[in-house]
Design a protein around this motif. Structure first.
Motif, PDB file in Angstrom:
ATOM      1  N   PHE A  98       0.824  -1.201   0.000  1.00  0.00           N
ATOM      2  CA  PHE A  98       0.000   0.000   0.000  1.00  0.00           C
ATOM      3  C   PHE A  98       0.862   1.256   0.000  1.00  0.00           C
ATOM      4  CE2 PHE A  98      -2.125   3.456   2.307  1.00  0.00           C
ATOM      5  CZ  PHE A  98      -3.203   3.653   1.465  1.00  0.00           C
ATOM      6  N   SER A  99       1.989   1.221   0.693  1.00  0.00           N
ATOM      7  CA  SER A  99       2.863   2.397   0.696  1.00  0.00           C
ATOM      8  C   SER A  99       3.366   2.710  -0.713  1.00  0.00           C
ATOM      9  CB  SER A  99       4.046   2.187   1.653  1.00  0.00           C
ATOM     10  OG  SER A  99       4.986   1.261   1.133  1.00  0.00           O
ATOM     11  N   SER A 100       3.559   1.677  -1.538  1.00  0.00           N
ATOM     12  CA  SER A 100       3.979   1.910  -2.920  1.00  0.00           C
ATOM     13  C   SER A 100       2.838   2.461  -3.760  1.00  0.00           C
ATOM     14  CB  SER A 100       4.511   0.605  -3.537  1.00  0.00           C
ATOM     15  OG  SER A 100       5.753   0.257  -2.955  1.00  0.00           O
ATOM     16  N   VAL A 101       1.608   1.994  -3.503  1.00  0.00           N
ATOM     17  CA  VAL A 101       0.448   2.564  -4.186  1.00  0.00           C
ATOM     18  C   VAL A 101       0.329   4.041  -3.850  1.00  0.00           C
ATOM     19  CG1 VAL A 101      -2.080   2.541  -4.317  1.00  0.00           C
ATOM     20  CG2 VAL A 101      -0.800   0.387  -4.318  1.00  0.00           C
ATOM     21  N   GLY A 270      10.707   7.244  -6.143  1.00  0.00           N
ATOM     22  CA  GLY A 270       9.951   6.512  -5.128  1.00  0.00           C
ATOM     23  C   GLY A 270      10.430   5.088  -4.969  1.00  0.00           C
ATOM     24  N   TYR A 271      10.998   4.519  -6.035  1.00  0.00           N
ATOM     25  CA  TYR A 271      11.531   3.152  -5.964  1.00  0.00           C
ATOM     26  C   TYR A 271      12.690   3.074  -4.976  1.00  0.00           C
ATOM     27  CZ  TYR A 271      13.919  -1.137  -7.402  1.00  0.00           C
ATOM     28  OH  TYR A 271      14.536  -2.359  -7.403  1.00  0.00           O
ATOM     29  N   VAL A 272      13.563   4.077  -5.016  1.00  0.00           N
ATOM     30  CA  VAL A 272      14.700   4.102  -4.092  1.00  0.00           C
ATOM     31  C   VAL A 272      14.222   4.210  -2.658  1.00  0.00           C
ATOM     32  CG1 VAL A 272      16.796   5.350  -3.447  1.00  0.00           C
ATOM     33  CG2 VAL A 272      16.165   5.122  -5.861  1.00  0.00           C
ATOM     34  N   LEU A 273      13.233   5.069  -2.411  1.00  0.00           N
ATOM     35  CA  LEU A 273      12.690   5.228  -1.064  1.00  0.00           C
ATOM     36  C   LEU A 273      12.061   3.924  -0.580  1.00  0.00           C
ATOM     37  CD1 LEU A 273      12.082   7.223   1.260  1.00  0.00           C
ATOM     38  CD2 LEU A 273       9.888   7.662   0.162  1.00  0.00           C
ATOM     39  N   ALA A 274      11.284   3.265  -1.444  1.00  0.00           N
ATOM     40  CA  ALA A 274      10.661   1.998  -1.061  1.00  0.00           C
ATOM     41  C   ALA A 274      11.715   0.946  -0.730  1.00  0.00           C
ATOM     42  CB  ALA A 274       9.751   1.504  -2.191  1.00  0.00           C
ATOM     43  N   ARG A 275      12.758   0.888  -1.523  1.00  0.00           N
ATOM     44  CA  ARG A 275      13.794  -0.109  -1.299  1.00  0.00           C
ATOM     45  C   ARG A 275      14.559   0.159  -0.011  1.00  0.00           C
ATOM     46  NH1 ARG A 275      17.795  -0.393  -6.125  1.00  0.00           N
ATOM     47  NH2 ARG A 275      18.359   1.633  -5.243  1.00  0.00           N
ATOM     48  N   GLN A 276      14.816   1.419   0.300  1.00  0.00           N
ATOM     49  CA  GLN A 276      15.610   1.754   1.472  1.00  0.00           C
ATOM     50  C   GLN A 276      14.818   1.683   2.775  1.00  0.00           C
ATOM     51  OE1 GLN A 276      17.247   5.624   0.570  1.00  0.00           O
ATOM     52  NE2 GLN A 276      18.978   4.767  -0.550  1.00  0.00           N
ATOM     53  N   MET A 277      13.487   1.884   2.694  1.00  0.00           N
ATOM     54  CA  MET A 277      12.697   1.976   3.917  1.00  0.00           C
ATOM     55  C   MET A 277      11.745   0.804   4.124  1.00  0.00           C
ATOM     56  SD  MET A 277      11.830   6.070   4.038  1.00  0.00           S
ATOM     57  CE  MET A 277      11.068   5.888   5.637  1.00  0.00           C
ATOM     58  N   GLY A 278      11.882  -0.240   3.323  1.00  0.00           N
ATOM     59  CA  GLY A 278      11.093  -1.439   3.557  1.00  0.00           C
ATOM     60  C   GLY A 278       9.779  -1.507   2.833  1.00  0.00           C
ATOM     61  N   GLY A 279       9.531  -0.605   1.879  1.00  0.00           N
ATOM     62  CA  GLY A 279       8.314  -0.663   1.084  1.00  0.00           C
ATOM     63  C   GLY A 279       8.408  -1.755   0.030  1.00  0.00           C
ATOM     64  N   ASP A 280       7.343  -1.894  -0.766  1.00  0.00           N
ATOM     65  CA  ASP A 280       7.314  -2.907  -1.828  1.00  0.00           C
ATOM     66  C   ASP A 280       7.915  -2.293  -3.092  1.00  0.00           C
ATOM     67  OD1 ASP A 280       6.724  -4.797  -3.760  1.00  0.00           O
ATOM     68  OD2 ASP A 280       4.795  -5.316  -2.869  1.00  0.00           O
ATOM     69  N   ALA A 281       9.236  -2.421  -3.217  1.00  0.00           N
ATOM     70  CA  ALA A 281       9.937  -1.794  -4.338  1.00  0.00           C
ATOM     71  C   ALA A 281       9.553  -2.426  -5.672  1.00  0.00           C
ATOM     72  CB  ALA A 281      11.447  -1.872  -4.124  1.00  0.00           C
ATOM     73  N   GLU A 282       9.327  -3.740  -5.691  1.00  0.00           N
ATOM     74  CA  GLU A 282       8.961  -4.408  -6.939  1.00  0.00           C
ATOM     75  C   GLU A 282       7.602  -3.924  -7.453  1.00  0.00           C
ATOM     76  OE1 GLU A 282      10.677  -6.574  -8.959  1.00  0.00           O
ATOM     77  OE2 GLU A 282      12.314  -5.831  -7.724  1.00  0.00           O
ATOM     78  N   LEU A 283       6.651  -3.756  -6.541  1.00  0.00           N
ATOM     79  CA  LEU A 283       5.343  -3.243  -6.954  1.00  0.00           C
ATOM     80  C   LEU A 283       5.486  -1.825  -7.480  1.00  0.00           C
ATOM     81  CD1 LEU A 283       2.286  -3.357  -7.206  1.00  0.00           C
ATOM     82  CD2 LEU A 283       2.124  -2.698  -4.783  1.00  0.00           C
ATOM     83  N   TYR A 284       6.297  -1.015  -6.831  1.00  0.00           N
ATOM     84  CA  TYR A 284       6.486   0.359  -7.297  1.00  0.00           C
ATOM     85  C   TYR A 284       7.087   0.367  -8.705  1.00  0.00           C
ATOM     86  CZ  TYR A 284       7.286   5.352  -7.191  1.00  0.00           C
ATOM     87  OH  TYR A 284       7.238   6.694  -7.489  1.00  0.00           O
TER      88      TYR A 284
END
Length: 312
Positions: A98-101, A270-284
């Motif tokens: 959801f954080s990636s959405v 946003g992909y970098v942020l998701a990857r660094q902070m535990g978000g769903d980087a693949e979905l992003y």
């Protein structure tokens, strides 16, 4: 529509070229990371600085533009957060997902907007895109970091977030340009020419980097979260911005400038942020890929509607 397609086709061809070059062994992953770093700290700030320094803002109604964008951003943030219970119940989306959405809905690719504006509009159009970028950098990053921190299970540290925003290269470049414009003297022309040469490299390299970061295989695996983020970003958000612009009395080219800013897909950072902070980087990454591909059709459609609404 045809002139718009002709204007944006070279941009998408450059993005496709970046995707192709990513598979050439000569250009390693370290190369693309280095290009991203150079763009973030040098090329993009120079582009913003030069554009704002040389722009004529006398014909722009910036207060109404800020209200339209700020209002649309607020509605998007609230709307996506309210959709969380429904998404959790119907699509079984995870909290990191959801954080990636959320990120893919509220972020926007300002440099793609800038590249299109350079080809379609007079210099004031590109200048307004630059100011919109500056206006949205702070709230969008605060929103994204806060939501990813909350939904990815990390404790948000707003002090650290604010410090990072304060030293953001694009924030600093924009602020510096506005300060220098207010001075009673101008910068030496050789210095401006040097910055202009640096700025010219920004768009081409930036679009290649966007292409290199896309993952086309993810387009073949659509899901509810991906469809929601794409529809919200490319259809609902432009409609909201146009409605607010008309309600505020904006007219003519300013509506088209705003429409372009609203129509571009989400940004790769946003992909970098998701990857660094535990978000769903693949979905992003999947959402970015689908949005970028769909934007080739939706950007001309949104601009055509804006042109009709503005009486063009």
């Amino acid at each position: 529509m045809i002139p718009v397609f002709n204007a944006i086709l070279p941009i998408f061809l450059l993005i496709l070229s970046g995707q192709g070059l990513r598979h050439v062994p000569l250009f390693t992953a370290d190369f693309w990371r280095g290009m991203d770093t150079l763009g973030y700290y040098v090329l993009y700030p120079a582009l913003l600085f030069v554009t704002i320094m040389r722009a004529d803002f006398s014909a722009l109604t910036l207060d109404s533009v800020a209200i339209a964008l700020g209002g649309a951003n607020l509605v998007s943030v609230v709307g996506v957060l309210l959709a969380w219970p429904l998404l959790r119940a119907t699509s079984k989306i995870s909290r990191p997902g959801f954080s990636s959405v959320f990120q893919a809905t509220v972020r926007w690719n300002g440099f793609m907007a800038f590249a299109v504006a350079e080809r379609l509009f007079p210099p004031e159009g590109a200048a307004m895109v630059a100011l919109v970028m500056a206006f949205l950098i702070i709230p969008v990053n605060i929103e994204a970091v806060a939501v990813v921190s909350w939904f990815a299970g990390k404790d948000p540290n707003f002090g650290a977030v604010l410090r990072k925003i304060a030293i953001n290269p694009m924030v600093l470049a924009t602020g510096s340009a506005l300060v220098v414009r207010a001075l009673p003297f101008t910068l030496p022309e050789p210095l401006m020419q040097m910055l202009d040469l640096v700025a010219r490299a920004a768009l081409g390299m930036g679009l290649l980097s966007i292409g290199a970061g896309l993952k086309p295989r993810n387009v073949l695996r659509p899901n509810a979260a991906l469809v929601l983020a794409t529809a919200a970003k490319l259809i609902l958000y432009p409609a909201l911005v146009l409605a607010l612009a008309l309600a505020l009395g904006l007219q003519g080219d300013q509506i088209s400038y705003l429409a372009l800013c609203a129509a571009v897909p989400t940004a790769m950072n946003g992909y970098v942020l998701a990857r660094q902070m535990g978000g769903d980087a693949e979905l992003y990454a999947a959402i970015v890929t689908v949005q970028t591909a769909a934007a080739f059709l939706t950007i001309p459609a949104v601009l055509a509607i804006a042109n009709q609404l503005s009486g063009g």
